[in-house]
Design a protein around this motif. Sequence first.
Motif, mmCIF file in Angstrom:
data_model
loop_
_atom_site.group_PDB
_atom_site.id
_atom_site.type_symbol
_atom_site.label_atom_id
_atom_site.label_comp_id
_atom_site.label_asym_id
_atom_site.label_seq_id
_atom_site.Cartn_x
_atom_site.Cartn_y
_atom_site.Cartn_z
ATOM 1 N N MET A 1 0.844 -1.181 0.000
ATOM 2 C CA MET A 1 0.000 0.000 0.000
ATOM 3 C C MET A 1 0.879 1.230 0.000
ATOM 4 O O MET A 1 1.773 1.361 0.824
ATOM 5 N N ILE A 2 0.630 2.139 -0.953
ATOM 6 C CA ILE A 2 1.387 3.376 -1.082
ATOM 7 C C ILE A 2 0.410 4.529 -0.904
ATOM 8 O O ILE A 2 -0.573 4.631 -1.640
ATOM 9 N N GLY A 3 0.663 5.399 0.072
ATOM 10 C CA GLY A 3 -0.263 6.497 0.298
ATOM 11 C C GLY A 3 0.257 7.477 1.315
ATOM 12 O O GLY A 3 1.375 7.350 1.828
ATOM 13 N N THR A 4 -0.565 8.452 1.633
ATOM 14 C CA THR A 4 -0.191 9.480 2.604
ATOM 15 C C THR A 4 -0.743 9.080 3.967
ATOM 16 O O THR A 4 -1.825 9.502 4.375
ATOM 17 N N PHE A 5 0.009 8.252 4.676
ATOM 18 C CA PHE A 5 -0.416 7.696 5.953
ATOM 19 C C PHE A 5 0.214 8.403 7.151
ATOM 20 O O PHE A 5 0.019 7.996 8.295
ATOM 21 N N TYR A 23 3.924 1.931 2.447
ATOM 22 C CA TYR A 23 4.866 3.012 2.199
ATOM 23 C C TYR A 23 4.116 4.320 2.382
ATOM 24 O O TYR A 23 3.201 4.629 1.621
ATOM 25 N N SER A 24 4.512 5.096 3.371
ATOM 26 C CA SER A 24 3.869 6.382 3.611
ATOM 27 C C SER A 24 4.706 7.488 2.975
ATOM 28 O O SER A 24 5.898 7.631 3.271
ATOM 29 N N ILE A 25 4.076 8.254 2.096
ATOM 30 C CA ILE A 25 4.808 9.276 1.339
ATOM 31 C C ILE A 25 4.268 10.678 1.610
ATOM 32 O O ILE A 25 4.439 11.580 0.798
ATOM 33 N N GLY A 26 3.604 10.857 2.756
ATOM 34 C CA GLY A 26 3.108 12.186 3.083
ATOM 35 C C GLY A 26 2.090 12.155 4.205
ATOM 36 O O GLY A 26 1.864 11.116 4.846
ATOM 37 N N ASP A 53 3.028 14.004 -7.213
ATOM 38 C CA ASP A 53 3.191 13.827 -8.647
ATOM 39 C C ASP A 53 4.219 12.728 -8.883
ATOM 40 O O ASP A 53 4.694 12.079 -7.942
ATOM 41 N N TRP A 54 4.576 12.502 -10.157
ATOM 42 C CA TRP A 54 5.473 11.399 -10.494
ATOM 43 C C TRP A 54 6.856 11.593 -9.878
ATOM 44 O O TRP A 54 7.471 10.648 -9.367
ATOM 45 N N ASP A 55 7.364 12.831 -9.857
ATOM 46 C CA ASP A 55 8.675 13.101 -9.266
ATOM 47 C C ASP A 55 8.653 12.902 -7.756
ATOM 48 O O ASP A 55 9.609 12.361 -7.178
ATOM 49 N N ALA A 56 7.573 13.328 -7.109
ATOM 50 C CA ALA A 56 7.471 13.161 -5.661
ATOM 51 C C ALA A 56 7.382 11.684 -5.288
ATOM 52 O O ALA A 56 7.961 11.248 -4.279
ATOM 53 N N HIS A 60 10.080 9.836 -2.739
ATOM 54 C CA HIS A 60 9.707 9.214 -1.471
ATOM 55 C C HIS A 60 9.797 7.690 -1.500
ATOM 56 O O HIS A 60 10.055 7.059 -0.474
ATOM 57 N N LEU A 61 9.590 7.094 -2.667
ATOM 58 C CA LEU A 61 9.556 5.640 -2.749
ATOM 59 C C LEU A 61 10.647 5.094 -3.663
ATOM 60 O O LEU A 61 11.361 4.158 -3.298
ATOM 61 N N GLY A 62 10.768 5.677 -4.829
ATOM 62 C CA GLY A 62 11.715 5.171 -5.815
ATOM 63 C C GLY A 62 11.031 4.271 -6.821
ATOM 64 O O GLY A 62 10.271 3.372 -6.443
ATOM 65 N N HIS A 63 11.272 4.510 -8.076
ATOM 66 C CA HIS A 63 10.600 3.737 -9.110
ATOM 67 C C HIS A 63 11.050 2.280 -9.110
ATOM 68 O O HIS A 63 10.272 1.387 -9.463
#
Length: 269
Positions: A1-5, A23-26, A53-56, A60-63
Motif C-alpha cells: 500500500m502506497i499512500g499518505t499515511f 509506504y507512507s509518502i506524506g 506527482d510522479w517526481d514526488a 519518497h519511494l523510488g521507481h
Amino acid sequence: MIGTFGRPMRSEFEDEFAGNTMYSIGEPGMTDAVEFDDGKLMLTQAGSYRELDWDALDEHLGHDELADQLEEADLFGIGYWSMIPNLPEIIRGLADDIWPTLSNPPSNVFFDPADIRHLSQSQFTQGFDALQTLNRQVPVTLSANRGETQELITSGGGSVDGESMLDLATTARDIVDVDRVVSHGARASAMVTEDEQALIETLHIPDPEIVTSSGDHFNAGVCLGLLEGLDAESTVALGNAVAGSFIRNGESPTLATVESFLEEYETHV
C-alpha cells in the motif's frame, strides 16, 4: 500500500492494516462524515496528496521499489483522481516507465476516480489519455458511482438523459475507452466489457448501519471477482454483496458473511 499515511505513520493506519507492506509518502487528509436519513455531508481537510506527482513518488519511494512491488502483485488499485490532481501524470509514468520493465506484471489495474465534478475539461482530457495509454499495457477497470459516471460522460461530450445504469456504463466505456467500466448505485450496478454486459439489482437495506465507504466495499468485491476470474454478472453481484453486508452491519464483512448475504440476496433479486 502506497499512500499518505503520515510521517511517522499514524496509529490509525498501523492498527487497521497491520501485516501489510505500507509506504507512507506524506500526510493524510481528515474527513468528518455526517450521515442523515436522506444523504450525507463530508467535510474534508486535504493532505499532502494534493501535491503528489510522479517526481514526488520517485523521491519518497523510488521507481525501482515500485517496480519490485508490482512484480509481486496480481492486481494494482489506483485512486483517487478527485484528490490527486496530478494522477494522470502518475498513470502515464506507470505506463511509460514502469510497466515495460516488468517481467510478471499485474493482470489487472483497478481505477476509482471518486468525485470528479470539480475537474477542468483539460484535466479530463489528460486523464482519459493517460488511462488509455496504461490500458494498452494492461486491462484497466474503471469503477464509479452513478454521479461520477455521469460526469465522465458529460465531460467527454456524451448525454446522460434518462439512461439506465447499464446505459451509463456503456456510454462511459465508449468515452473513456478502457477495457472495463463498472457503475454502481443504490438500486443497481452494471459492468460493461467488449464481450459482456451485466446489470444486477442491489438488495434494499431498510435500516442501514452506515453508508460512508459503501462504494469502497463494492470495489473490494469487484476486485475479488477480477482476481477469481468471475464473469461480469458474478463480479457485480459480489460487489453488491460486499457493499450490502457492510451497509447492514457497519463493518467490513468476512468471506463467510458475504457468502451468507449472497444466499439471501439470491432469493430477493
